[in-house]
Design a protein around this motif. Structure first.
Motif, PDB file in Angstrom:
ATOM      1  N   ALA A 215       0.849  -1.225  -0.086  1.00 13.92           N
ATOM      2  CA  ALA A 215       0.002   0.069  -0.059  1.00 13.92           C
ATOM      3  C   ALA A 215       0.815   1.299  -0.040  1.00 13.92           C
ATOM      4  O   ALA A 215       0.436   2.258  -0.679  1.00 13.92           O
ATOM      5  CB  ALA A 215      -0.938  -0.071   1.037  1.00 13.92           C
ATOM      6  N   LEU A 216       2.166   1.278   0.858  1.00 15.32           N
ATOM      7  CA  LEU A 216       2.733   2.281   0.811  1.00 15.32           C
ATOM      8  C   LEU A 216       3.597   2.694  -0.441  1.00 15.32           C
ATOM      9  O   LEU A 216       3.512   3.838  -1.094  1.00 15.32           O
ATOM     10  CB  LEU A 216       3.841   2.190   1.935  1.00 15.32           C
ATOM     11  N   ILE A 217       3.864   1.437  -1.329  1.00 18.56           N
ATOM     12  CA  ILE A 217       4.503   1.498  -2.387  1.00 18.56           C
ATOM     13  C   ILE A 217       3.676   2.048  -3.473  1.00 18.56           C
ATOM     14  O   ILE A 217       4.042   3.036  -4.157  1.00 18.56           O
ATOM     15  CB  ILE A 217       5.285   0.181  -2.868  1.00 18.56           C
ATOM     16  N   SER A 218       2.227   1.623  -3.424  1.00 17.78           N
ATOM     17  CA  SER A 218       1.275   2.196  -4.180  1.00 17.78           C
ATOM     18  C   SER A 218       1.181   3.737  -4.313  1.00 17.78           C
ATOM     19  O   SER A 218       1.182   4.392  -4.915  1.00 17.78           O
ATOM     20  CB  SER A 218       0.145   1.373  -4.143  1.00 17.78           C
ATOM     21  N   PHE A 219       1.066   4.273  -2.850  1.00 16.58           N
ATOM     22  CA  PHE A 219       0.780   5.333  -2.670  1.00 16.58           C
ATOM     23  C   PHE A 219       1.948   6.286  -3.054  1.00 16.58           C
ATOM     24  O   PHE A 219       1.887   7.515  -3.342  1.00 16.58           O
ATOM     25  CB  PHE A 219       0.672   5.682  -1.038  1.00 16.58           C
ATOM     26  N   ALA A 220       3.410   5.790  -2.934  1.00 18.04           N
ATOM     27  CA  ALA A 220       4.433   6.629  -3.281  1.00 18.04           C
ATOM     28  C   ALA A 220       4.647   6.783  -4.636  1.00 18.04           C
ATOM     29  O   ALA A 220       5.312   7.597  -5.111  1.00 18.04           O
ATOM     30  CB  ALA A 220       5.637   5.873  -2.798  1.00 18.04           C
ATOM     31  N   CYS A 221       3.973   6.045  -5.608  1.00 15.03           N
ATOM     32  CA  CYS A 221       4.105   6.040  -6.989  1.00 15.03           C
ATOM     33  C   CYS A 221       2.870   6.681  -7.557  1.00 15.03           C
ATOM     34  O   CYS A 221       1.768   6.345  -7.216  1.00 15.03           O
ATOM     35  CB  CYS A 221       4.447   4.846  -7.634  1.00 15.03           C
ATOM     36  N   THR A 222       3.326   7.393  -8.489  1.00 13.31           N
ATOM     37  CA  THR A 222       1.995   8.143  -9.443  1.00 13.31           C
ATOM     38  C   THR A 222       1.196   7.049 -10.277  1.00 13.31           C
ATOM     39  O   THR A 222       2.216   6.060 -10.944  1.00 13.31           O
ATOM     40  CB  THR A 222       2.641   9.267 -10.171  1.00 13.31           C
ATOM     41  N   SER A 223       0.237   7.110 -10.320  1.00  7.55           N
ATOM     42  CA  SER A 223      -0.501   5.929 -11.036  1.00  7.55           C
ATOM     43  C   SER A 223      -0.137   5.989 -12.568  1.00  7.55           C
ATOM     44  O   SER A 223       0.156   6.894 -13.271  1.00  7.55           O
ATOM     45  CB  SER A 223      -2.105   6.036 -10.832  1.00  7.55           C
ATOM     46  N   ARG A 224      -0.270   4.727 -13.091  1.00  5.95           N
ATOM     47  CA  ARG A 224      -0.077   4.736 -14.576  1.00  5.95           C
ATOM     48  C   ARG A 224      -0.933   5.738 -15.425  1.00  5.95           C
ATOM     49  O   ARG A 224      -0.625   6.320 -16.506  1.00  5.95           O
ATOM     50  CB  ARG A 224      -0.284   3.106 -15.029  1.00  5.95           C
ATOM     51  N   GLU A 225      -2.220   5.716 -15.127  1.00  6.48           N
ATOM     52  CA  GLU A 225      -3.109   6.705 -15.756  1.00  6.48           C
ATOM     53  C   GLU A 225      -2.596   8.188 -15.757  1.00  6.48           C
ATOM     54  O   GLU A 225      -2.690   8.603 -16.840  1.00  6.48           O
ATOM     55  CB  GLU A 225      -4.488   6.416 -15.016  1.00  6.48           C
ATOM     56  N   VAL A 226      -2.328   8.622 -14.619  1.00 11.12           N
ATOM     57  CA  VAL A 226      -1.719  10.025 -14.664  1.00 11.12           C
ATOM     58  C   VAL A 226      -0.365  10.044 -15.421  1.00 11.12           C
ATOM     59  O   VAL A 226      -0.241  11.120 -15.941  1.00 11.12           O
ATOM     60  CB  VAL A 226      -1.310  10.273 -13.018  1.00 11.12           C
ATOM     61  N   LYS A 227       0.384   9.053 -15.263  1.00 11.75           N
ATOM     62  CA  LYS A 227       1.695   9.357 -16.077  1.00 11.75           C
ATOM     63  C   LYS A 227       1.248   9.156 -17.544  1.00 11.75           C
ATOM     64  O   LYS A 227       2.169   9.951 -18.358  1.00 11.75           O
ATOM     65  CB  LYS A 227       2.617   7.833 -15.832  1.00 11.75           C
ATOM     66  N   GLU A 228       0.376   8.372 -18.024  1.00 13.07           N
ATOM     67  CA  GLU A 228       0.130   8.424 -19.304  1.00 13.07           C
ATOM     68  C   GLU A 228      -0.487   9.779 -19.879  1.00 13.07           C
ATOM     69  O   GLU A 228      -0.379  10.395 -20.977  1.00 13.07           O
ATOM     70  CB  GLU A 228      -0.915   7.235 -19.456  1.00 13.07           C
ATOM     71  N   LYS A 229      -1.494  10.503 -18.936  1.00 16.23           N
ATOM     72  CA  LYS A 229      -1.942  11.695 -19.132  1.00 16.23           C
ATOM     73  C   LYS A 229      -0.696  12.622 -19.435  1.00 16.23           C
ATOM     74  O   LYS A 229      -0.921  13.518 -20.063  1.00 16.23           O
ATOM     75  CB  LYS A 229      -2.719  12.150 -18.172  1.00 16.23           C
ATOM     76  N   LEU A 230       0.235  12.726 -18.422  1.00 20.01           N
ATOM     77  CA  LEU A 230       1.507  13.650 -18.585  1.00 20.01           C
ATOM     78  C   LEU A 230       2.036  13.401 -19.986  1.00 20.01           C
ATOM     79  O   LEU A 230       2.642  14.392 -20.602  1.00 20.01           O
ATOM     80  CB  LEU A 230       2.329  13.437 -17.382  1.00 20.01           C
ATOM     81  N   ALA A 231       2.335  12.093 -20.350  1.00 17.16           N
ATOM     82  CA  ALA A 231       2.950  11.874 -21.543  1.00 17.16           C
ATOM     83  C   ALA A 231       2.271  12.347 -22.722  1.00 17.16           C
ATOM     84  O   ALA A 231       3.034  12.751 -23.622  1.00 17.16           O
ATOM     85  CB  ALA A 231       3.274  10.182 -21.444  1.00 17.16           C
TER      86      ALA A 231
END
Length: 252
Positions: free
Chosen positions: A14-30
């Motif tokens: 859970a902590l690792i998941s929280f510490a990483c930006t989601s794939r969906e958000v990263k795709e929006k940025l890209a």
């Protein structure tokens, strides 16, 4: 014991998941970065769909700040917050991200300029030129020179305005991207106007009017015609200026 390990593992995941930006958000940025030049309105829509709270790394926060500022500027929105780019510039500088640093410095200059922090804007533009020269990037050399030329135009420093407008036009012509070349030519014409070189203004704006008609750029057409009229008045040719203003009245 087994249950305790599972609980610990679950907490870690859970902590690792929280510490990483989601794939969906990263795709929006890209995608936003990819379409920024060609579809800035769509890029802004994508960026605005991201909740900043979804950004969990400094890298993503820095990129988000840069893309948001770029999209706002390209959609002619006022850059009222002059601190967004400070974080992005610092991150890209500290992490040796040369390409993003050049762009971030330019947009830091834009933010500072819009907020009347002229000295800070000038410094950011000069640093953007320095970084762009290292990367052999004529586009951002030209854009930063454009920003500096605007500053000198505002302060009625015609000599420096013209010097940077020439650098702007030369570099954006080398980059070969429209409509930036046309507007660099307009800035050059404005600079010649500031220095009383009316024949050069008239020559450049005549070319710009033709380009505006081809590209159907109404704003470029109107502003170029106005500059032509001013040049005509500068040469005491009131009749020519009258004809141009009559054309503009019919056009609008």
């Amino acid at each position: 014991m087994k249950n305790a390990l599972l609980i610990i593992l679950g907490v870690i995941l859970a902590l690792i998941s929280f510490a990483c930006t989601s794939r969906e958000v990263k795709e929006k940025l890209a995608v936003s970065e990819e379409i920024m030049m060609s579809q800035p309105d769509s890029a802004l829509t994508l960026i605005e769909s991201i909740d900043p709270k979804q950004l969990h790394t400094d890298k993503d926060k820095a990129l988000y700040g840069l893309l948001y500022t770029m999209a706002m500027d390209k959609n002619h929105q006022i850059l009222s917050n002059d601190s967004i780019m400070d974080f992005s510039v610092e991150y890209f500088r500290n992490n040796s991200d040369k390409d993003h640093l050049t762009t971030a410095l330019y947009y830091q200059g834009r933010e500072k300029y819009h907020n009347s922090k002229i000295t800070e804007a000038l410094l950011a533009y000069l640093q953007a030129i320095e970084e762009a020269e290292k990367n052999k990037d004529p586009f951002y050399i030209g854009m930063a020179c454009r920003g500096i030329s605007d500053i000198y135009s505002d302060s009625m420093n015609g000599g420096d305005e013209l010097a940077y407008a020439k650098r702007e036009y030369d570099n954006l012509s080398e980059a070969g991207i429209q409509p930036y070349i046309n507007y660099a030519k307009w800035d050059l014409a404005r600079s010649y106007q500031s220095n009383g070189e009316y024949k050069k203004v008239y020559e450049l704006t005549t070319e710009l009017v033709d380009s505006a008609n081809v590209s159907q750029d109404k704003f470029l057409y109107v502003t170029s015609q106005r500059l032509r009229a001013k040049a005509a008045l500068g040469e005491d040719n009131a009749e020519e200026a009258r004809k141009i203003y009559e054309l503009l009245c019919k056009f609008t």
